[in-house]
Every structure is written in C-alpha cells, then in structure tokens.
Design a protein around this motif. Structure first.
Motif, PDB file in Angstrom:
ATOM      1  N   GLY A  38      24.981  12.876  26.606  1.00  0.00           N
ATOM      2  CA  GLY A  38      24.813  14.106  27.405  1.00  0.00           C
ATOM      3  C   GLY A  38      26.098  14.908  27.397  1.00  0.00           C
ATOM      4  N   SER A  39      25.968  16.222  27.509  1.00  0.00           N
ATOM      5  CA  SER A  39      27.144  17.077  27.338  1.00  0.00           C
ATOM      6  C   SER A  39      27.029  18.366  28.146  1.00  0.00           C
ATOM      7  N   GLY A  40      26.378  18.279  29.309  1.00  0.00           N
ATOM      8  CA  GLY A  40      26.286  19.455  30.178  1.00  0.00           C
ATOM      9  C   GLY A  40      27.580  19.615  30.970  1.00  0.00           C
ATOM     10  N   ASN A  41      27.472  20.256  32.111  1.00  0.00           N
ATOM     11  CA  ASN A  41      28.616  20.531  32.965  1.00  0.00           C
ATOM     12  C   ASN A  41      29.312  19.236  33.401  1.00  0.00           C
ATOM     13  N   TRP A  42      28.538  18.272  33.870  1.00  0.00           N
ATOM     14  CA  TRP A  42      29.098  16.982  34.316  1.00  0.00           C
ATOM     15  C   TRP A  42      29.299  16.043  33.128  1.00  0.00           C
ATOM     16  N   GLY A  43      28.365  16.095  32.176  1.00  0.00           N
ATOM     17  CA  GLY A  43      28.504  15.247  30.984  1.00  0.00           C
ATOM     18  C   GLY A  43      29.816  15.525  30.263  1.00  0.00           C
ATOM     19  N   SER A  44      30.156  16.791  30.092  1.00  0.00           N
ATOM     20  CA  SER A  44      31.395  17.148  29.386  1.00  0.00           C
ATOM     21  C   SER A  44      32.624  16.783  30.218  1.00  0.00           C
ATOM     22  N   GLY A  73      27.517  23.156  45.801  1.00  0.00           N
ATOM     23  CA  GLY A  73      26.726  22.651  44.670  1.00  0.00           C
ATOM     24  C   GLY A  73      25.729  23.704  44.178  1.00  0.00           C
ATOM     25  N   ARG A  74      25.198  23.450  42.977  1.00  0.00           N
ATOM     26  CA  ARG A  74      24.247  24.395  42.372  1.00  0.00           C
ATOM     27  C   ARG A  74      22.927  24.414  43.135  1.00  0.00           C
ATOM     28  N   ASN A  75      22.477  23.247  43.618  1.00  0.00           N
ATOM     29  CA  ASN A  75      21.223  23.224  44.381  1.00  0.00           C
ATOM     30  C   ASN A  75      21.354  24.047  45.654  1.00  0.00           C
ATOM     31  N   GLY A 124      21.439  27.769  31.413  1.00  0.00           N
ATOM     32  CA  GLY A 124      21.022  26.506  30.781  1.00  0.00           C
ATOM     33  C   GLY A 124      21.275  25.276  31.629  1.00  0.00           C
ATOM     34  N   GLN A 125      22.111  25.387  32.675  1.00  0.00           N
ATOM     35  CA  GLN A 125      22.303  24.221  33.557  1.00  0.00           C
ATOM     36  C   GLN A 125      21.016  24.018  34.373  1.00  0.00           C
ATOM     37  N   LYS A 126      20.822  22.769  34.808  1.00  0.00           N
ATOM     38  CA  LYS A 126      19.544  22.426  35.448  1.00  0.00           C
ATOM     39  C   LYS A 126      19.739  22.005  36.898  1.00  0.00           C
ATOM     40  N   LEU A 127      18.860  22.511  37.759  1.00  0.00           N
ATOM     41  CA  LEU A 127      18.844  22.020  39.143  1.00  0.00           C
ATOM     42  C   LEU A 127      18.086  20.702  39.165  1.00  0.00           C
ATOM     43  N   GLN A 128      18.616  19.740  39.888  1.00  0.00           N
ATOM     44  CA  GLN A 128      17.947  18.438  39.959  1.00  0.00           C
ATOM     45  C   GLN A 128      17.140  18.286  41.243  1.00  0.00           C
ATOM     46  N   GLY A 129      17.503  19.082  42.264  1.00  0.00           N
ATOM     47  CA  GLY A 129      16.866  18.912  43.571  1.00  0.00           C
ATOM     48  C   GLY A 129      15.395  19.260  43.564  1.00  0.00           C
ATOM     49  N   VAL A 159      25.420  15.569  21.869  1.00  0.00           N
ATOM     50  CA  VAL A 159      25.156  16.942  22.310  1.00  0.00           C
ATOM     51  C   VAL A 159      23.751  17.330  21.880  1.00  0.00           C
ATOM     52  N   TYR A 160      22.942  17.769  22.816  1.00  0.00           N
ATOM     53  CA  TYR A 160      21.642  18.358  22.475  1.00  0.00           C
ATOM     54  C   TYR A 160      21.969  19.679  21.784  1.00  0.00           C
ATOM     55  N   GLU A 161      21.770  19.692  20.464  1.00  0.00           N
ATOM     56  CA  GLU A 161      22.306  20.808  19.660  1.00  0.00           C
ATOM     57  C   GLU A 161      21.641  22.141  19.996  1.00  0.00           C
ATOM     58  N   ILE A 221      23.501   9.879  36.342  1.00  0.00           N
ATOM     59  CA  ILE A 221      22.371  10.787  36.585  1.00  0.00           C
ATOM     60  C   ILE A 221      22.015  10.786  38.071  1.00  0.00           C
ATOM     61  N   LYS A 222      21.840  11.983  38.633  1.00  0.00           N
ATOM     62  CA  LYS A 222      21.438  12.061  40.041  1.00  0.00           C
ATOM     63  C   LYS A 222      19.956  12.413  40.109  1.00  0.00           C
ATOM     64  N   GLY A 223      19.154  11.428  40.397  1.00  0.00           N
ATOM     65  CA  GLY A 223      17.710  11.609  40.472  1.00  0.00           C
ATOM     66  C   GLY A 223      17.072  10.249  40.631  1.00  0.00           C
ATOM     67  N   PHE A 262      25.448   7.408  30.536  1.00  0.00           N
ATOM     68  CA  PHE A 262      24.304   8.323  30.518  1.00  0.00           C
ATOM     69  C   PHE A 262      24.573   9.459  31.497  1.00  0.00           C
ATOM     70  N   ASN A 263      24.631  10.685  30.962  1.00  0.00           N
ATOM     71  CA  ASN A 263      24.978  11.806  31.835  1.00  0.00           C
ATOM     72  C   ASN A 263      24.241  13.062  31.370  1.00  0.00           C
ATOM     73  N   LEU A 264      22.979  13.153  31.782  1.00  0.00           N
ATOM     74  CA  LEU A 264      22.187  14.321  31.427  1.00  0.00           C
ATOM     75  C   LEU A 264      21.157  14.561  32.531  1.00  0.00           C
ATOM     76  N   ALA A 308      31.124  12.629  45.437  1.00  0.00           N
ATOM     77  CA  ALA A 308      31.341  14.046  45.767  1.00  0.00           C
ATOM     78  C   ALA A 308      32.060  14.663  44.587  1.00  0.00           C
ATOM     79  N   ASN A 309      31.284  15.098  43.603  1.00  0.00           N
ATOM     80  CA  ASN A 309      31.844  15.381  42.279  1.00  0.00           C
ATOM     81  C   ASN A 309      31.363  16.702  41.702  1.00  0.00           C
ATOM     82  N   VAL A 310      31.677  17.802  42.334  1.00  0.00           N
ATOM     83  CA  VAL A 310      31.344  19.095  41.720  1.00  0.00           C
ATOM     84  C   VAL A 310      32.168  19.183  40.430  1.00  0.00           C
ATOM     85  N   ALA A 311      31.464  19.265  39.294  1.00  0.00           N
ATOM     86  CA  ALA A 311      32.110  19.072  37.991  1.00  0.00           C
ATOM     87  C   ALA A 311      33.224  20.071  37.721  1.00  0.00           C
ATOM     88  N   SER A 312      33.007  21.337  38.056  1.00  0.00           N
ATOM     89  CA  SER A 312      34.009  22.357  37.704  1.00  0.00           C
ATOM     90  C   SER A 312      35.363  22.034  38.342  1.00  0.00           C
TER      91      SER A 312
HETATM   92  N1  LIG Z   1      27.328  19.512  37.333  1.00  0.00           N
HETATM   93  C1  LIG Z   1      27.775  18.830  38.373  1.00  0.00           C
HETATM   94  O1  LIG Z   1      28.627  19.316  39.141  1.00  0.00           O
HETATM   95  C2  LIG Z   1      27.290  17.447  38.600  1.00  0.00           C
HETATM   96  C3  LIG Z   1      26.121  16.967  38.033  1.00  0.00           C
HETATM   97  N2  LIG Z   1      25.729  15.675  38.277  1.00  0.00           N
HETATM   98  C4  LIG Z   1      24.531  15.128  37.660  1.00  0.00           C
HETATM   99  O2  LIG Z   1      24.798  14.902  36.291  1.00  0.00           O
HETATM  100  C5  LIG Z   1      23.595  14.944  35.526  1.00  0.00           C
HETATM  101  C6  LIG Z   1      23.820  15.833  34.329  1.00  0.00           C
HETATM  102  O3  LIG Z   1      24.032  17.152  34.773  1.00  0.00           O
HETATM  103  P1  LIG Z   1      24.941  18.214  34.047  1.00  0.00           P
HETATM  104  O4  LIG Z   1      25.874  17.594  33.078  1.00  0.00           O
HETATM  105  O5  LIG Z   1      25.534  19.027  35.130  1.00  0.00           O
HETATM  106  O6  LIG Z   1      23.865  19.039  33.199  1.00  0.00           O
HETATM  107  P2  LIG Z   1      23.731  20.624  33.072  1.00  0.00           P
HETATM  108  O7  LIG Z   1      22.703  21.093  34.018  1.00  0.00           O
HETATM  109  O8  LIG Z   1      25.055  21.276  33.107  1.00  0.00           O
HETATM  110  O9  LIG Z   1      23.294  20.804  31.558  1.00  0.00           O
HETATM  111  C7  LIG Z   1      22.063  20.771  31.022  1.00  0.00           C
HETATM  112  C8  LIG Z   1      22.162  19.805  29.856  1.00  0.00           C
HETATM  113  O10 LIG Z   1      20.860  19.510  29.417  1.00  0.00           O
HETATM  114  C9  LIG Z   1      20.853  19.535  27.994  1.00  0.00           C
HETATM  115  N3  LIG Z   1      19.497  19.773  27.521  1.00  0.00           N
HETATM  116  C10 LIG Z   1      18.772  20.923  27.541  1.00  0.00           C
HETATM  117  N4  LIG Z   1      17.569  20.716  27.001  1.00  0.00           N
HETATM  118  C11 LIG Z   1      17.527  19.403  26.635  1.00  0.00           C
HETATM  119  C12 LIG Z   1      16.547  18.571  26.035  1.00  0.00           C
HETATM  120  N5  LIG Z   1      15.360  19.048  25.727  1.00  0.00           N
HETATM  121  N6  LIG Z   1      16.855  17.281  25.823  1.00  0.00           N
HETATM  122  C13 LIG Z   1      18.054  16.783  26.181  1.00  0.00           C
HETATM  123  N7  LIG Z   1      19.032  17.509  26.747  1.00  0.00           N
HETATM  124  C14 LIG Z   1      18.758  18.806  26.976  1.00  0.00           C
HETATM  125  C15 LIG Z   1      21.805  20.644  27.650  1.00  0.00           C
HETATM  126  O11 LIG Z   1      22.242  20.510  26.334  1.00  0.00           O
HETATM  127  C16 LIG Z   1      22.918  20.378  28.651  1.00  0.00           C
HETATM  128  O12 LIG Z   1      23.809  19.430  28.142  1.00  0.00           O
HETATM  129  C17 LIG Z   1      22.511  15.428  36.506  1.00  0.00           C
HETATM  130  O13 LIG Z   1      21.766  14.322  36.951  1.00  0.00           O
HETATM  131  C18 LIG Z   1      23.303  16.020  37.668  1.00  0.00           C
HETATM  132  O14 LIG Z   1      22.632  15.912  38.920  1.00  0.00           O
HETATM  133  C19 LIG Z   1      26.468  14.830  39.023  1.00  0.00           C
HETATM  134  C20 LIG Z   1      27.650  15.237  39.590  1.00  0.00           C
HETATM  135  C21 LIG Z   1      28.131  16.578  39.428  1.00  0.00           C
END
Ligand SMILES: NC(=O)C1=CN([C@@H]2O[C@H](COP(=O)(O)OP(=O)(O)OC[C@H]3O[C@@H](n4cnc5c(N)ncnc54)[C@H](O)[C@@H]3O)[C@@H](O)[C@H]2O)C=CC1
Ligand SMILES: O=C(CO)COP(=O)(O)O
Length: 421
Positions: free
Chosen positions: A19-25, A342-344, A368-373, A50-52, A133-135, A105-107, A164-168
């Motif tokens: 995983g490579s989103g906001n928290w993944g990275s 937080g984003r939620n 492109g970031q995703k709400l989990q709530g 990285v999900y390309e 993963i938070k869910g 695992f961080n997606l 308590a981990n706001v990624a930014s």
């Molecule tokens: N961002 C934050 O501040 C924090 C997030 N978390 C948790 O971390 C986990 C990951 O969140 P983020 O890294 O923030 O994600 P994100 O919301 O920033 O990014 C979305 C990610 O999903 C990927 N994606 C999009 N479509 C996809 C597909 N079809 N298959 C696979 N991947 C796909 C994108 O490439 C991107 O890496 C979540 O459970 C979140 O609740 C936990 C602590 C802090």
C-alpha cells in the motif's frame, strides 16, 4: 564468540509495505529510515507496492511508480515529503512481496480482500504481518479484525499498528505516539540459543514479550487468534538464521525520534480502536458542521468511546482490554486527534456545511484518498442489525442513518440525552 553462534541471524529481514496512500507512504518512509539504520536486522531496501496509476508530473503524464523512484516523492498521496532513496516503489504486488519476511499491510480496507487473494501462495511461508488498516471485516459469520483476516487468509501471524496518527503530521516528522499489538503463539526455535533464554525485552503485558520462544513441537501447536479461539492457521516458524521477530525487533523497525512506539499484546483492542473511532469522527464532524461547537463534539466523543468499548467487550470478550481504549494511543488518543483533524471528521463537517453527501466530499476534496468511516459505519450497522442489536449502539446507528439520509444531525441531541445517566 562461540563458533556455533556465527551462523545465527546471518539472514536479515526483508520488509515490504503493501500500500502506498497517505499513511502507507508515511509508514514506508519510517521503516525505510529504520532499515537503513539497522542493517544488522533488516535488508536496507524496502519495497512498497503501489497501485499503479498515471499522474501529471513536469507537465506530462507519468507512472506514479516512476515518479516515486526517480524523484523520491509520492506526488499524489504524500506530496512535498522527501522519501528515503532505499524505498523502492513497485507496481507488481507479487514481485514486491517476494522473499519478504515482514509484510506491512497499509491500504484502505475496501481493497484488502482482492490484495490478499492475489498474495495467496506468493509469500514466504514464515512471513509475519503488521496491519495498519483501520476498519473491520464483516461477513455472514461475524465481525473480524483485518489482522485476523489477513493472518487466516495468508496462513501467517499478523499483528496490528494503530494510534493517534494523522499521516501528514508524522510525514513532517512532528511528534506522535503509536501502539503496536503483536502476540504470536510460541514457536519451535530451540536450536537458536539466543532465543531459548528469557525474552530480550519486557512486555507491558506480563508474560507476553512477543518473542517466539518455546520448544513446543509444531505438530502439537495450537495457534490462538486475537480472541483466544483456536485458529485453523498452521504457522511456520521463523527460521533460526533470521533475527527473532519479537517486540524488540518490531519496535526497532517502527520507532523514530518523532514516532514513539508502545508495544502491547491486545491485538483486538488496538485494531477495534482504530476502526470504530472513524464512525465517531463522522458523528463529531456532523455536529461541528452544524455549528454546535466543541462541547457538542466532546459529547459525541464521550458517547462514542463508550460504544467502542461496549462493542469490543460484547464481541471480542476477554481478548479486549478496556485499558487499550482508555490508556493507549490506539484508543482515546486516536479518537481525540481524529475528531480534531482527521479526514472523516473534516469530510463529515464539510458535508453538513455544504449540504451534500459525504461521498461527494470524498470525490471532490480528497484527490483519491479514501474515507474509512463511511464503509465501517455500514459494515458495523449490518452486523448489529443482523443480531437485532443496532438500537443498543444509538450513536453508531445514527451516524449510519445520517449517511444514508434516513436521519439528520438534528436527531443527535436526543441520542446524547438518552445516553445521560
Ligand atoms: N491517512 C492517515 O492519516 C491515516 C490512515 N490510516 C489508515 O491507513 C489505511 C490506509 O490509508 P491511506 O494510506 O491513508 O490511504 P489513502 O486514502 O491515502 O489512499 C488510497 C490508496 O488506495 C489505493 N487504491 C486506489 N484504488 C485501489 C485499488 N483498486 N486497489 C488497491 N489500492 C487502490 C491508492 O493507490 C492509494 O494508495 C486506512 O485503513 C486508513 O484508515 C491510519 C492512520 C492514519
Ligand atoms: O486514523 C487517523 C488518525 O489516527 C486518520 O483518520 P482519517 O482517516 O479520518 O484521516
């Protein structure tokens, strides 16, 4: 040094972040900084799957992985943050996990099902996982943690990281705490003299250092999951050539001067705190969006915390420690930061302010970031409803009903009033 010990730990753990989103990275940045600092334990290079996708960079369309590997920045999900050069973006999931003994695992949780199916049979059998993963995962037969679900699906042990981990903020190296829960069953590693003695570090939970220390023969071993139930997963021990995968090793992998790690053994409480607080953060955003202020938000947080604890105790029983919710970063501290920035929280606030659905805000504001709530609220509601228990969780239920348009924020005061003793 004893000649026999020379071969011990001569292999290093390879780390892959899935995983490579906001928290993944952000987490990938942290672990790559630490693998570089600890070559005695880890291979220096960290793979990040990285999900390309295509991004615009230098005014032309480019693959996100190419941009990350060339410019060392995830320009889409973590813009403006330099990433370590030993962090390698990889668009191939199978290639990224090859030979990795530590999988992080961080997606967003909606994608983990597909990712795990792709990973089956492709990972090293003795790998260990940490789920960030938070869910929660809801199926016909009940609710499970992603750590359990990943572990059972891939036949590995998987712990959890949450806090308590706001990624930014963490990406900018601002001070933060986190909780890592890791509690694997005892494994046969009696040939490794350094691992048959007492655990290397003391655990906050007596008798649970996270070290795989006993001499139980594998055939007799019963793997218990986060709820103390016997799991069908037959774990393969980490070979003695590798450094032990215990609390101390995981602390070394994740702790930075700006990221303070508390190691615990309550995987269920740690995971549930991170999952359920997202529902409460939506509720907090709704009342703030309405203009009701901090006192109303605090009331939602108080009632929300009580429902989080009730849910944990009702469905995970003795496996959950209430103190994880009240004393750890993964509990009340995460609730506080998530209901602040937080984003939620922000998404729910904006949706009330603008009079549009939360999903619309996710589309227009989050790039492109995703709400989990929202999905967690739906999954938890479906689980509770099937059991006729939704009315016993009035705040969780109201948040879902507001998302669905069946209730409005004006229904929240009555719910808070009922929660008064
Ligand atoms: N961002 C934050 O501040 C924090 C997030 N978390 C948790 O971390 C986990 C990951 O969140 P983020 O890294 O923030 O994600 P994100 O919301 O920033 O990014 C979305 C990610 O999903 C990927 N994606 C999009 N479509 C996809 C597909 N079809 N298959 C696979 N991947 C796909 C994108 O490439 C991107 O890496 C979540 O459970 C979140 O609740 C936990 C602590 C802090
Ligand atoms: O989990 C978080 C902070 O700990 C971030 O929450 P959001 O996904 O709502 O931004």
């Amino acid at each position: 040094m004893t000649p026999g010990l020379l071969s011990v730990n001569d292999k290093k753990h390879k780390v892959t972040v899935v995983g490579s989103g906001n928290w993944g990275s952000t987490i990938a940045k942290i672990v790559a900084e630490n693998t570089k600092a600890h070559p005695e334990l880890f291979e220096t290079d960290v793979q990040m799957w990285v999900y390309e996708e295509e991004v615009t960079y230098d005014d032309k369309p480019q693959k996100l992985t190419n941009v990350i590997n060339t410019h060392h920045e995830n320009v889409k999900y973590l813009p403006g943050v330099p990433l370590p050069t030993n962090l390698i973006a990889n668009p191939s999931l199978e290639d990224a996990v090859q030979n990795a003994s530590i999988l992080i695992f961080n997606l967003p949780h909606q994608f983990i099902n597909k990712v795990c199916s792709q990973l089956k049979g492709k990972i090293v059998p003795f790998a260990r996982g940490i789920s960030c993963i938070k869910g929660v995962h809801v199926a016909d037969d009940g609710v499970s943690l992603f750590s359990e679900w990943i572990g059972d699906g891939l036949n590995i042990y998987c712990g959890a990281l949450s806090g308590a981990n706001v990624a930014s903020e963490i990406a900018a190296e601002k001070l933060s705490e986190t909780t890592i829960a890791y509690d694997p069953p005892p494994m046969d590693n009696s040939r490794n003299p350094s691992r048959t003695a007492t655990p290397r570090s003391s655990s906050p939970h007596p008798g649970t250092s996270g070290a795989e220390l006993s001499i139980t023969p594998l055939a007799d071993m019963q793997h218990k999951d986060a709820r103390g139930r016997v799991s069908k997963t037959k774990l393969v021990p980490v070979p003695q050539e590798y450094p032990p995968l215990d609390h101390e090793t995981f602390k070394t992998l994740f702790q930075r001067p700006y990221f303070l790690v508390s190691m615990v053994s309550d995987v269920a409480g740690t995971s549930l705190g991170g999952a359920l607080k997202n529902i409460v953060a939506l509720g907090a955003g709704f009342v703030v969006g309405k203009g009701w202020g901090n006192n109303a938000k605090a009331a939602v947080m108080r009632v929300g915390l009580l429902e989080m604890i009730k849910f944990g105790k009702e469905f995970f029983g003795e496996a959950v420690s209430v103190s994880t919710f009240t004393e750890e970063s993964a509990g009340v501290a995460d609730l506080i930061t998530s209901c602040d920035g937080g984003r939620n929280f922000n998404g729910a606030r904006m949706c009330v302010e603008r009079g549009v659905p939360v999903a619309e805000i996710e589309k227009t504001e989050l790039n492109g970031q995703k709400l989990q709530g929202t999905s967690t609220a739906a999954e938890v509601n479906s689980f509770l409803k099937q059991r006729g228990l939704d009315e016993q969780y009035p705040l969780f239920t109201a948040v879902f009903d507001i998302i669905e348009g069946r209730k409005t924020v004006d229904d929240i005061p009555a719910i808070l009033a009922k929660a008064q003793s």
